[in-house]
Design a protein around this motif. Structure first.
Motif, PDB file in Angstrom:
ATOM      1  N   GLU A  60       0.835  -1.211   0.000  1.00 38.99           N
ATOM      2  CA  GLU A  60       0.000   0.000   0.000  1.00 38.99           C
ATOM      3  C   GLU A  60       0.865   1.255   0.000  1.00 38.99           C
ATOM      4  O   GLU A  60       1.835   1.344   0.753  1.00 38.99           O
ATOM      5  CB  GLU A  60      -0.936  -0.001   1.217  1.00 38.99           C
ATOM      6  N   GLU A  61       0.489   2.204  -0.844  1.00 39.03           N
ATOM      7  CA  GLU A  61       1.255   3.439  -1.003  1.00 39.03           C
ATOM      8  C   GLU A  61       1.360   4.179   0.329  1.00 39.03           C
ATOM      9  O   GLU A  61       2.357   4.837   0.618  1.00 39.03           O
ATOM     10  CB  GLU A  61       0.556   4.310  -2.062  1.00 39.03           C
ATOM     11  N   SER A  62       0.337   4.041   1.160  1.00 42.88           N
ATOM     12  CA  SER A  62       0.334   4.759   2.443  1.00 42.88           C
ATOM     13  C   SER A  62       1.509   4.349   3.335  1.00 42.88           C
ATOM     14  O   SER A  62       1.989   5.150   4.144  1.00 42.88           O
ATOM     15  CB  SER A  62      -0.994   4.510   3.174  1.00 42.88           C
ATOM     16  N   GLU A  63       1.987   3.113   3.135  1.00 41.90           N
ATOM     17  CA  GLU A  63       3.125   2.653   3.958  1.00 41.90           C
ATOM     18  C   GLU A  63       4.369   3.492   3.714  1.00 41.90           C
ATOM     19  O   GLU A  63       5.242   3.580   4.565  1.00 41.90           O
ATOM     20  CB  GLU A  63       3.439   1.183   3.617  1.00 41.90           C
ATOM     21  N   PHE A  64       4.463   4.082   2.505  1.00 47.09           N
ATOM     22  CA  PHE A  64       5.664   4.858   2.154  1.00 47.09           C
ATOM     23  C   PHE A  64       5.502   6.346   2.490  1.00 47.09           C
ATOM     24  O   PHE A  64       6.387   7.130   2.270  1.00 47.09           O
ATOM     25  CB  PHE A  64       5.962   4.683   0.662  1.00 47.09           C
ATOM     26  N   LYS A  65       4.331   6.698   2.978  1.00 47.52           N
ATOM     27  CA  LYS A  65       4.079   8.132   3.229  1.00 47.52           C
ATOM     28  C   LYS A  65       4.056   8.464   4.698  1.00 47.52           C
ATOM     29  O   LYS A  65       3.647   9.523   5.103  1.00 47.52           O
ATOM     30  CB  LYS A  65       2.763   8.537   2.533  1.00 47.52           C
ATOM     31  N   LYS A  66       4.473   7.483   5.531  1.00 48.84           N
ATOM     32  CA  LYS A  66       4.486   7.694   6.982  1.00 48.84           C
ATOM     33  C   LYS A  66       5.577   8.680   7.357  1.00 48.84           C
ATOM     34  O   LYS A  66       6.609   8.728   6.737  1.00 48.84           O
ATOM     35  CB  LYS A  66       4.685   6.366   7.693  1.00 48.84           C
TER      36      LYS A  66
END
Lengths: 110, 395
Positions: free
Chosen positions: A104-110
Protein backbone atom coordinates in the motif's frame (compact mmCIF):
# COMPACT_ATOMS: atom_id res chain seq x y z
CA UNK A 1 -3.11 34.77 -23.76
CA UNK A 2 -0.20 32.65 -24.91
CA UNK A 3 0.85 33.35 -28.49
CA UNK A 4 2.66 31.50 -31.23
CA UNK A 5 6.11 30.45 -30.13
CA UNK A 6 5.14 30.37 -26.46
CA UNK A 7 5.12 26.82 -25.15
CA UNK A 8 2.37 25.42 -23.00
CA UNK A 9 2.54 23.57 -20.71
CA UNK A 10 6.05 23.73 -19.27
CA UNK A 11 7.33 22.58 -15.88
CA UNK A 12 6.70 26.15 -14.69
CA UNK A 13 3.00 25.95 -15.63
CA UNK A 14 2.55 22.66 -13.79
CA UNK A 15 3.62 24.16 -10.47
CA UNK A 16 0.59 26.42 -10.41
CA UNK A 17 -2.68 26.07 -12.33
CA UNK A 18 -3.03 28.93 -14.80
CA UNK A 19 -5.85 31.45 -15.22
CA UNK A 20 -8.09 31.12 -18.27
CA UNK A 21 -6.51 34.13 -19.97
CA UNK A 22 -3.01 32.71 -19.57
CA UNK A 23 -3.47 29.43 -21.43
CA UNK A 24 -3.77 28.76 -25.18
CA UNK A 25 -7.33 28.69 -26.53
CA UNK A 26 -9.27 25.44 -26.90
CA UNK A 27 -6.91 23.43 -24.68
CA UNK A 28 -4.24 23.50 -27.39
CA UNK A 29 -0.95 21.92 -26.35
CA UNK A 30 1.82 23.97 -27.93
CA UNK A 31 4.74 22.26 -26.17
CA UNK A 32 5.32 18.97 -27.97
CA UNK A 33 6.23 16.04 -25.72
CA UNK A 34 4.96 17.80 -22.61
CA UNK A 35 2.96 14.72 -21.61
CA UNK A 36 6.27 13.55 -20.07
CA UNK A 37 5.84 16.35 -17.53
CA UNK A 38 2.68 14.72 -16.22
CA UNK A 39 3.88 12.24 -13.59
CA UNK A 40 1.04 9.73 -13.63
CA UNK A 41 2.76 7.72 -10.88
CA UNK A 42 0.90 9.84 -8.34
CA UNK A 43 -2.31 7.97 -9.22
CA UNK A 44 -1.28 4.65 -7.66
CA UNK A 45 -2.71 3.15 -4.47
CA UNK A 46 -0.34 0.15 -4.48
CA UNK A 47 3.38 0.17 -5.24
CA UNK A 48 5.37 -2.79 -6.68
CA UNK A 49 8.46 -3.51 -4.57
CA UNK A 50 11.05 -5.35 -6.66
CA UNK A 51 13.38 -8.08 -5.29
CA UNK A 52 16.35 -8.45 -7.66
CA UNK A 53 17.45 -11.56 -5.75
CA UNK A 54 14.35 -13.50 -6.90
CA UNK A 55 14.27 -12.14 -10.48
CA UNK A 56 15.23 -14.52 -13.31
CA UNK A 57 15.09 -11.78 -16.00
CA UNK A 58 12.43 -13.53 -18.05
CA UNK A 59 11.16 -10.07 -19.16
CA UNK A 60 7.47 -10.99 -18.72
CA UNK A 61 6.94 -7.94 -16.48
CA UNK A 62 8.70 -5.74 -19.02
CA UNK A 63 6.44 -6.95 -21.84
CA UNK A 64 3.14 -6.77 -19.94
CA UNK A 65 3.57 -3.44 -18.12
CA UNK A 66 1.00 -1.10 -19.77
CA UNK A 67 3.05 1.97 -18.86
CA UNK A 68 6.52 0.76 -19.91
CA UNK A 69 7.55 1.55 -16.35
CA UNK A 70 9.75 -1.51 -15.83
CA UNK A 71 13.39 -0.42 -16.02
CA UNK A 72 15.75 -2.73 -17.91
CA UNK A 73 19.51 -2.12 -17.91
CA UNK A 74 22.05 -4.31 -19.70
CA UNK A 75 19.46 -7.05 -20.23
CA UNK A 76 18.45 -7.13 -16.57
CA UNK A 77 15.36 -5.84 -14.77
CA UNK A 78 16.52 -3.23 -12.28
CA UNK A 79 13.24 -1.93 -10.83
CA UNK A 80 10.19 0.20 -11.63
CA UNK A 81 9.97 3.88 -12.65
CA UNK A 82 7.62 5.10 -9.93
CA UNK A 83 7.05 8.42 -11.72
CA UNK A 84 4.90 6.56 -14.28
CA UNK A 85 3.91 3.28 -12.58
CA UNK A 86 0.17 3.48 -11.86
CA UNK A 87 0.22 0.52 -9.48
CA UNK A 88 -1.97 -1.81 -11.52
CA UNK A 89 -0.10 -4.88 -10.20
CA UNK A 90 0.07 -6.76 -13.51
CA UNK A 91 3.83 -7.24 -13.01
CA UNK A 92 3.29 -8.86 -9.62
CA UNK A 93 0.45 -10.99 -10.94
CA UNK A 94 2.37 -12.27 -13.97
CA UNK A 95 5.81 -12.74 -12.38
CA UNK A 96 6.53 -16.53 -12.27
CA UNK A 97 8.93 -16.20 -9.30
CA UNK A 98 7.04 -13.63 -7.21
CA UNK A 99 9.81 -11.00 -7.52
CA UNK A 100 7.27 -8.19 -7.00
CA UNK A 101 5.30 -7.47 -3.86
CA UNK A 102 2.44 -4.93 -4.02
CA UNK A 103 2.47 -2.71 -0.93
CA UNK A 104 0.00 0.00 0.00
CA UNK A 105 1.25 3.44 -1.00
CA UNK A 106 0.33 4.76 2.44
CA UNK A 107 3.12 2.65 3.96
CA UNK A 108 5.66 4.86 2.15
CA UNK A 109 4.08 8.13 3.23
CA UNK A 110 4.49 7.69 6.98
CA UNK B 1 -45.62 51.38 -66.08
CA UNK B 2 -42.31 51.89 -64.28
CA UNK B 3 -39.24 50.57 -66.00
CA UNK B 4 -37.43 48.01 -63.88
CA UNK B 5 -33.71 48.67 -63.84
CA UNK B 6 -31.86 45.39 -63.91
CA UNK B 7 -28.15 45.62 -63.30
CA UNK B 8 -25.87 43.21 -65.13
CA UNK B 9 -24.83 41.76 -61.81
CA UNK B 10 -28.45 40.95 -60.89
CA UNK B 11 -29.25 37.33 -61.50
CA UNK B 12 -32.34 35.24 -60.79
CA UNK B 13 -31.24 32.74 -58.15
CA UNK B 14 -32.52 30.60 -55.34
CA UNK B 15 -31.17 31.18 -51.83
CA UNK B 16 -29.24 27.93 -52.14
CA UNK B 17 -27.61 29.02 -55.39
CA UNK B 18 -26.80 32.44 -53.93
CA UNK B 19 -24.99 30.82 -51.00
CA UNK B 20 -23.11 28.49 -53.37
CA UNK B 21 -22.09 31.59 -55.33
CA UNK B 22 -20.69 33.08 -52.11
CA UNK B 23 -18.76 29.82 -51.63
CA UNK B 24 -17.36 30.15 -55.16
CA UNK B 25 -16.08 33.63 -54.34
CA UNK B 26 -14.68 32.50 -50.97
CA UNK B 27 -13.11 29.43 -52.66
CA UNK B 28 -12.59 27.45 -49.42
CA UNK B 29 -9.77 24.91 -49.29
CA UNK B 30 -12.06 22.05 -48.24
CA UNK B 31 -15.83 21.42 -48.34
CA UNK B 32 -17.25 18.20 -46.89
CA UNK B 33 -20.55 17.27 -48.53
CA UNK B 34 -23.54 15.19 -47.61
CA UNK B 35 -26.98 15.83 -49.11
CA UNK B 36 -30.13 16.59 -47.13
CA UNK B 37 -33.29 18.34 -48.22
CA UNK B 38 -33.61 21.36 -48.45
CA UNK B 39 -29.89 22.07 -48.18
CA UNK B 40 -28.85 19.80 -51.07
CA UNK B 41 -28.96 22.47 -53.82
CA UNK B 42 -26.26 24.39 -51.93
CA UNK B 43 -23.67 21.62 -52.20
CA UNK B 44 -25.04 20.45 -55.55
CA UNK B 45 -24.52 23.90 -57.07
CA UNK B 46 -21.13 24.24 -55.46
CA UNK B 47 -20.02 20.76 -56.62
CA UNK B 48 -20.86 21.80 -60.19
CA UNK B 49 -18.88 25.02 -59.73
CA UNK B 50 -15.85 22.96 -58.65
CA UNK B 51 -16.37 20.41 -61.45
CA UNK B 52 -16.45 23.28 -63.94
CA UNK B 53 -13.13 24.53 -62.60
CA UNK B 54 -14.59 27.75 -61.19
CA UNK B 55 -13.33 27.00 -57.65
CA UNK B 56 -10.28 25.01 -56.58
CA UNK B 57 -11.85 23.50 -53.45
CA UNK B 58 -11.08 19.94 -52.35
CA UNK B 59 -14.47 18.23 -52.02
CA UNK B 60 -14.79 15.38 -49.53
CA UNK B 61 -17.83 13.18 -50.13
CA UNK B 62 -18.70 11.65 -46.78
CA UNK B 63 -21.19 9.03 -45.62
CA UNK B 64 -23.16 11.06 -43.05
CA UNK B 65 -23.43 14.51 -41.50
CA UNK B 66 -21.53 13.29 -38.45
CA UNK B 67 -18.68 12.57 -40.85
CA UNK B 68 -19.24 15.83 -42.74
CA UNK B 69 -18.68 17.89 -39.61
CA UNK B 70 -15.83 15.61 -38.48
CA UNK B 71 -14.04 16.04 -41.83
CA UNK B 72 -14.63 19.80 -41.68
CA UNK B 73 -13.20 19.96 -38.16
CA UNK B 74 -10.17 17.94 -39.26
CA UNK B 75 -9.57 20.16 -42.27
CA UNK B 76 -9.98 23.34 -40.21
CA UNK B 77 -7.58 22.04 -37.53
CA UNK B 78 -5.11 21.24 -40.31
CA UNK B 79 -5.21 24.94 -41.20
CA UNK B 80 -7.70 24.96 -44.08
CA UNK B 81 -10.62 27.27 -44.72
CA UNK B 82 -13.26 24.57 -44.38
CA UNK B 83 -17.03 24.47 -44.83
CA UNK B 84 -20.00 22.17 -44.99
CA UNK B 85 -23.77 22.73 -45.18
CA UNK B 86 -26.76 20.99 -43.67
CA UNK B 87 -30.35 21.10 -42.39
CA UNK B 88 -32.66 19.48 -39.85
CA UNK B 89 -31.78 15.89 -38.97
CA UNK B 90 -28.38 16.35 -40.60
CA UNK B 91 -27.60 19.09 -38.11
CA UNK B 92 -28.93 16.91 -35.29
CA UNK B 93 -26.69 14.04 -36.38
CA UNK B 94 -23.72 16.44 -36.43
CA UNK B 95 -24.56 17.70 -32.97
CA UNK B 96 -21.66 16.06 -31.13
CA UNK B 97 -19.09 17.50 -33.54
CA UNK B 98 -20.91 20.84 -33.75
CA UNK B 99 -20.01 21.40 -30.09
CA UNK B 100 -16.45 20.18 -30.69
CA UNK B 101 -15.95 22.59 -33.62
CA UNK B 102 -16.87 25.49 -31.32
CA UNK B 103 -14.78 24.32 -28.38
CA UNK B 104 -11.79 23.75 -30.68
CA UNK B 105 -12.31 27.35 -31.85
CA UNK B 106 -12.32 26.50 -35.55
CA UNK B 107 -13.73 29.27 -37.78
CA UNK B 108 -15.93 27.01 -39.90
CA UNK B 109 -18.80 28.62 -41.83
CA UNK B 110 -21.87 26.46 -42.42
CA UNK B 111 -24.91 27.58 -44.41
CA UNK B 112 -28.17 26.09 -43.13
CA UNK B 113 -31.52 25.70 -44.90
CA UNK B 114 -33.77 25.63 -41.84
CA UNK B 115 -36.05 22.59 -41.73
CA UNK B 116 -38.23 20.90 -39.12
CA UNK B 117 -36.64 18.17 -37.04
CA UNK B 118 -38.24 14.73 -37.08
CA UNK B 119 -40.59 13.42 -35.94
CA UNK B 120 -42.95 13.08 -37.48
CA UNK B 121 -40.64 13.15 -40.47
CA UNK B 122 -41.09 16.36 -42.42
CA UNK B 123 -38.94 18.18 -44.97
CA UNK B 124 -40.31 21.71 -44.70
CA UNK B 125 -39.27 24.87 -42.92
CA UNK B 126 -39.14 25.65 -39.27
CA UNK B 127 -36.29 26.63 -36.97
CA UNK B 128 -36.19 23.63 -34.66
CA UNK B 129 -32.89 22.45 -36.20
CA UNK B 130 -30.81 25.54 -35.40
CA UNK B 131 -32.62 26.19 -32.11
CA UNK B 132 -31.48 22.71 -31.09
CA UNK B 133 -27.84 23.88 -31.26
CA UNK B 134 -28.32 27.40 -29.92
CA UNK B 135 -26.11 26.63 -26.90
CA UNK B 136 -23.38 24.90 -28.93
CA UNK B 137 -21.09 27.93 -29.08
CA UNK B 138 -21.69 28.72 -32.78
CA UNK B 139 -22.47 32.19 -34.04
CA UNK B 140 -25.95 32.15 -35.61
CA UNK B 141 -26.91 34.65 -38.29
CA UNK B 142 -30.42 34.58 -39.84
CA UNK B 143 -31.31 35.78 -43.36
CA UNK B 144 -34.60 37.17 -44.64
CA UNK B 145 -33.75 36.83 -48.33
CA UNK B 146 -31.38 35.09 -50.74
CA UNK B 147 -29.51 38.40 -51.00
CA UNK B 148 -28.96 38.50 -47.26
CA UNK B 149 -27.95 34.85 -47.09
CA UNK B 150 -25.39 35.52 -49.84
CA UNK B 151 -23.92 38.62 -48.25
CA UNK B 152 -23.99 37.28 -44.70
CA UNK B 153 -21.75 34.37 -45.75
CA UNK B 154 -18.91 36.90 -46.10
CA UNK B 155 -19.81 38.62 -42.84
CA UNK B 156 -19.86 35.25 -41.08
CA UNK B 157 -16.52 34.18 -42.53
CA UNK B 158 -14.69 37.34 -41.61
CA UNK B 159 -16.23 37.37 -38.14
CA UNK B 160 -15.44 33.68 -37.52
CA UNK B 161 -11.80 34.12 -38.56
CA UNK B 162 -11.21 37.32 -36.55
CA UNK B 163 -8.34 36.70 -34.12
CA UNK B 164 -10.44 37.82 -31.14
CA UNK B 165 -13.34 35.54 -32.13
CA UNK B 166 -12.27 32.25 -33.75
CA UNK B 167 -15.68 30.64 -33.52
CA UNK B 168 -17.69 28.73 -36.11
CA UNK B 169 -20.74 30.42 -37.65
CA UNK B 170 -24.05 29.27 -39.15
CA UNK B 171 -25.73 31.35 -41.84
CA UNK B 172 -29.41 30.38 -41.74
CA UNK B 173 -32.09 30.78 -44.40
CA UNK B 174 -35.57 29.28 -44.50
CA UNK B 175 -35.70 25.88 -46.16
CA UNK B 176 -37.67 25.89 -49.45
CA UNK B 177 -39.12 29.38 -48.83
CA UNK B 178 -35.69 30.96 -49.39
CA UNK B 179 -33.49 28.03 -50.41
CA UNK B 180 -35.69 27.09 -53.38
CA UNK B 181 -37.48 30.39 -54.05
CA UNK B 182 -36.03 32.42 -56.93
CA UNK B 183 -35.19 36.07 -56.34
CA UNK B 184 -33.09 38.69 -58.07
CA UNK B 185 -29.73 38.53 -56.37
CA UNK B 186 -26.97 41.06 -56.84
CA UNK B 187 -23.65 39.24 -56.95
CA UNK B 188 -20.81 41.52 -55.94
CA UNK B 189 -17.53 41.70 -57.79
CA UNK B 190 -15.23 38.67 -57.26
CA UNK B 191 -12.08 40.67 -56.56
CA UNK B 192 -13.85 42.99 -54.11
CA UNK B 193 -15.21 40.09 -52.10
CA UNK B 194 -11.89 38.25 -52.19
CA UNK B 195 -10.20 41.37 -50.86
CA UNK B 196 -12.88 41.79 -48.19
CA UNK B 197 -12.34 38.33 -46.69
CA UNK B 198 -8.55 38.42 -47.17
CA UNK B 199 -6.15 35.52 -46.91
CA UNK B 200 -6.67 33.06 -44.05
CA UNK B 201 -3.57 32.60 -41.91
CA UNK B 202 -4.31 30.24 -39.03
CA UNK B 203 -2.23 30.81 -35.90
CA UNK B 204 -2.10 27.10 -35.11
CA UNK B 205 -2.35 24.48 -37.85
CA UNK B 206 -1.69 20.75 -37.70
CA UNK B 207 0.03 20.94 -41.08
CA UNK B 208 2.46 23.56 -39.74
CA UNK B 209 5.02 20.86 -38.92
CA UNK B 210 7.62 23.34 -37.70
CA UNK B 211 5.27 24.35 -34.87
CA UNK B 212 3.58 21.14 -33.77
CA UNK B 213 0.45 21.45 -31.64
CA UNK B 214 -2.13 19.07 -30.19
CA UNK B 215 -5.78 19.91 -30.97
CA UNK B 216 -8.54 18.50 -28.79
CA UNK B 217 -6.67 17.00 -25.82
CA UNK B 218 -8.30 15.81 -22.61
CA UNK B 219 -9.16 18.47 -20.03
CA UNK B 220 -10.74 17.30 -16.81
CA UNK B 221 -11.45 19.10 -13.53
CA UNK B 222 -8.18 21.00 -13.94
CA UNK B 223 -8.70 23.05 -17.15
CA UNK B 224 -12.05 22.32 -18.87
CA UNK B 225 -13.78 25.17 -17.02
CA UNK B 226 -11.12 27.70 -18.08
CA UNK B 227 -11.48 26.66 -21.73
CA UNK B 228 -15.26 27.17 -21.53
CA UNK B 229 -14.72 30.67 -20.11
CA UNK B 230 -12.54 31.47 -23.11
CA UNK B 231 -15.52 30.59 -25.33
CA UNK B 232 -17.71 32.93 -23.29
CA UNK B 233 -15.26 35.78 -23.91
CA UNK B 234 -14.93 34.94 -27.62
CA UNK B 235 -18.73 35.23 -27.98
CA UNK B 236 -18.66 38.62 -26.25
CA UNK B 237 -16.00 39.74 -28.72
CA UNK B 238 -18.06 38.35 -31.61
CA UNK B 239 -20.97 40.60 -30.66
CA UNK B 240 -18.79 43.73 -30.80
CA UNK B 241 -16.85 42.74 -33.92
CA UNK B 242 -20.03 41.73 -35.80
CA UNK B 243 -20.95 45.42 -36.07
CA UNK B 244 -17.44 46.47 -37.14
CA UNK B 245 -17.30 43.90 -39.94
CA UNK B 246 -20.92 44.66 -40.85
CA UNK B 247 -20.01 48.32 -41.39
CA UNK B 248 -17.11 47.32 -43.59
CA UNK B 249 -19.37 45.04 -45.65
CA UNK B 250 -21.94 47.86 -45.95
CA UNK B 251 -19.36 49.90 -47.85
CA UNK B 252 -19.44 47.23 -50.57
CA UNK B 253 -23.09 46.18 -50.58
CA UNK B 254 -24.92 49.30 -49.44
CA UNK B 255 -26.96 47.18 -47.01
CA UNK B 256 -27.02 47.47 -43.22
CA UNK B 257 -25.98 44.65 -40.90
CA UNK B 258 -27.19 45.66 -37.46
CA UNK B 259 -28.07 43.07 -34.86
CA UNK B 260 -31.63 43.63 -36.03
CA UNK B 261 -33.57 45.63 -38.57
CA UNK B 262 -36.19 48.08 -37.30
CA UNK B 263 -39.14 48.45 -39.66
CA UNK B 264 -41.59 51.28 -38.95
CA UNK B 265 -40.81 51.03 -35.25
CA UNK B 266 -40.38 54.72 -34.36
CA UNK B 267 -43.95 55.48 -33.21
CA UNK B 268 -45.22 51.90 -33.24
CA UNK B 269 -47.86 50.90 -30.68
CA UNK B 270 -47.33 47.21 -31.42
CA UNK B 271 -44.23 45.45 -32.72
CA UNK B 272 -43.79 41.89 -33.97
CA UNK B 273 -40.35 40.26 -33.81
CA UNK B 274 -39.35 37.51 -36.23
CA UNK B 275 -36.38 35.87 -37.94
CA UNK B 276 -35.70 34.77 -41.52
CA UNK B 277 -38.21 34.96 -44.39
CA UNK B 278 -41.36 35.66 -42.33
CA UNK B 279 -39.92 39.10 -41.63
CA UNK B 280 -40.70 39.89 -45.28
CA UNK B 281 -44.34 38.82 -44.89
CA UNK B 282 -44.67 40.94 -41.76
CA UNK B 283 -43.24 43.99 -43.55
CA UNK B 284 -45.98 43.69 -46.21
CA UNK B 285 -48.63 43.53 -43.47
CA UNK B 286 -47.06 46.53 -41.69
CA UNK B 287 -47.26 48.51 -44.95
CA UNK B 288 -50.94 47.61 -45.40
CA UNK B 289 -51.90 48.39 -41.80
CA UNK B 290 -49.92 51.66 -41.77
CA UNK B 291 -51.97 52.79 -44.78
CA UNK B 292 -55.05 52.13 -42.66
CA UNK B 293 -53.58 54.34 -39.92
CA UNK B 294 -52.60 51.55 -37.56
CA UNK B 295 -49.27 52.17 -35.84
CA UNK B 296 -47.54 48.82 -36.20
CA UNK B 297 -43.91 47.92 -36.72
CA UNK B 298 -41.54 45.01 -36.98
CA UNK B 299 -38.14 43.96 -35.66
CA UNK B 300 -36.22 41.42 -37.71
CA UNK B 301 -33.51 39.74 -35.68
CA UNK B 302 -30.34 38.99 -37.62
CA UNK B 303 -27.94 37.88 -34.87
CA UNK B 304 -29.35 35.23 -32.53
CA UNK B 305 -25.99 34.06 -31.10
CA UNK B 306 -24.43 36.03 -29.52
CA UNK B 307 -27.77 37.54 -28.47
CA UNK B 308 -27.95 41.38 -28.35
CA UNK B 309 -29.92 41.74 -25.07
CA UNK B 310 -29.07 45.37 -24.20
CA UNK B 311 -29.63 46.68 -27.71
CA UNK B 312 -33.00 44.95 -28.02
CA UNK B 313 -34.11 46.35 -24.65
CA UNK B 314 -33.08 49.84 -25.77
CA UNK B 315 -34.93 49.48 -29.09
CA UNK B 316 -38.13 48.23 -27.43
CA UNK B 317 -38.20 50.47 -24.36
CA UNK B 318 -40.89 52.81 -25.72
CA UNK B 319 -42.99 50.13 -27.43
CA UNK B 320 -46.21 49.40 -25.49
CA UNK B 321 -46.76 45.85 -26.83
CA UNK B 322 -44.35 43.33 -28.28
CA UNK B 323 -45.31 40.07 -29.96
CA UNK B 324 -42.69 37.43 -30.69
CA UNK B 325 -42.98 35.03 -33.65
CA UNK B 326 -41.21 31.75 -32.95
CA UNK B 327 -40.89 29.12 -35.68
CA UNK B 328 -39.83 26.53 -33.11
CA UNK B 329 -41.18 25.18 -29.84
CA UNK B 330 -39.31 24.47 -26.62
CA UNK B 331 -41.46 21.76 -25.06
CA UNK B 332 -42.23 22.43 -21.42
CA UNK B 333 -40.69 25.91 -21.64
CA UNK B 334 -41.36 29.24 -23.33
CA UNK B 335 -40.46 29.31 -27.05
CA UNK B 336 -36.77 30.11 -27.65
CA UNK B 337 -36.94 33.57 -29.25
CA UNK B 338 -39.74 34.70 -26.93
CA UNK B 339 -37.72 33.57 -23.92
CA UNK B 340 -34.70 35.58 -25.03
CA UNK B 341 -36.71 38.73 -25.79
CA UNK B 342 -38.52 38.48 -22.44
CA UNK B 343 -35.14 38.06 -20.77
CA UNK B 344 -33.82 41.17 -22.59
CA UNK B 345 -36.77 43.29 -21.39
CA UNK B 346 -36.46 42.35 -17.72
CA UNK B 347 -34.08 45.24 -16.95
CA UNK B 348 -36.41 47.92 -18.31
CA UNK B 349 -38.21 50.08 -15.73
CA UNK B 350 -41.30 50.19 -17.93
CA UNK B 351 -41.64 46.78 -19.51
CA UNK B 352 -43.71 46.32 -22.67
CA UNK B 353 -46.62 43.89 -22.55
CA UNK B 354 -45.77 40.69 -24.37
CA UNK B 355 -47.41 37.95 -26.36
CA UNK B 356 -45.83 34.73 -27.59
CA UNK B 357 -46.80 33.28 -30.98
CA UNK B 358 -45.67 29.99 -32.48
CA UNK B 359 -46.30 29.53 -36.19
CA UNK B 360 -45.25 27.58 -39.25
CA UNK B 361 -44.05 24.36 -37.63
CA UNK B 362 -43.24 21.74 -40.24
CA UNK B 363 -43.63 24.31 -43.01
CA UNK B 364 -47.26 25.27 -42.25
CA UNK B 365 -47.94 28.39 -44.32
CA UNK B 366 -48.45 31.70 -42.59
CA UNK B 367 -50.82 34.14 -44.28
CA UNK B 368 -51.00 37.93 -44.19
CA UNK B 369 -54.43 37.85 -42.54
CA UNK B 370 -52.99 35.77 -39.69
CA UNK B 371 -50.19 38.30 -39.14
CA UNK B 372 -52.81 41.07 -39.28
CA UNK B 373 -54.87 39.20 -36.66
CA UNK B 374 -51.76 38.98 -34.46
CA UNK B 375 -51.16 42.74 -34.76
CA UNK B 376 -54.83 43.46 -33.97
CA UNK B 377 -54.63 41.19 -30.91
CA UNK B 378 -51.73 43.33 -29.65
CA UNK B 379 -53.40 46.66 -30.56
CA UNK B 380 -56.63 45.59 -28.82
CA UNK B 381 -54.70 44.68 -25.65
CA UNK B 382 -55.81 41.04 -25.74
CA UNK B 383 -52.46 39.63 -24.60
CA UNK B 384 -52.42 36.34 -22.68
CA UNK B 385 -49.85 34.44 -20.66
CA UNK B 386 -50.20 31.50 -23.02
CA UNK B 387 -48.47 31.04 -26.37
CA UNK B 388 -50.84 31.49 -29.31
CA UNK B 389 -50.42 28.79 -31.97
CA UNK B 390 -51.15 30.46 -35.30
CA UNK B 391 -52.79 28.22 -37.87
CA UNK B 392 -52.86 25.09 -35.71
CA UNK B 393 -56.33 23.56 -35.97
CA UNK B 394 -58.25 23.58 -32.72
CA UNK B 395 -56.06 26.30 -31.13
Amino acid sequence: MIFMGDKFPTQEHLKKKQNYKDIPRAGLITNPGSSMLNKTGTWKAFRPVFDAGKCINCMICYSVCPEEAVIVKDGKVSGVNLDYCKGCGICANECPVKAYEMKEESEFKK
Amino acid sequence: MDTIQVSKSMRPMTGAQAVAEAMRQINPDVVAMYPITPQTPIIETFAKIVADGRASTEIIRVESEHSAMSATVGAAAAGARAMTATAANGLALMDEIVYIAASMRLPIVMPIANRALSGPINIHCDHSDTMNVRDSGWIQIYSETAQEAYEQMFLALKLAEHKDVLLPAMVCQDGFVTSHGVENVKIHDDETMKKFIGEYKPEYALLDVDNPVTYGPLQLQDYYFETKKQQVDAMKNAKRIFLEIGKELSQITGHDYGYFEKYEMDDAEAVLIAMNSTAGNIKAVVDKMRKEGKKVGMMKLRLFRPFPYEEIAEALKDVPVVGVFDRAESFGARPPLYGEIRNALFDLDKKPDMQSFVFGLGGRDIFSHQIEDAFNMLLDGKMTDETKYIGCRGC
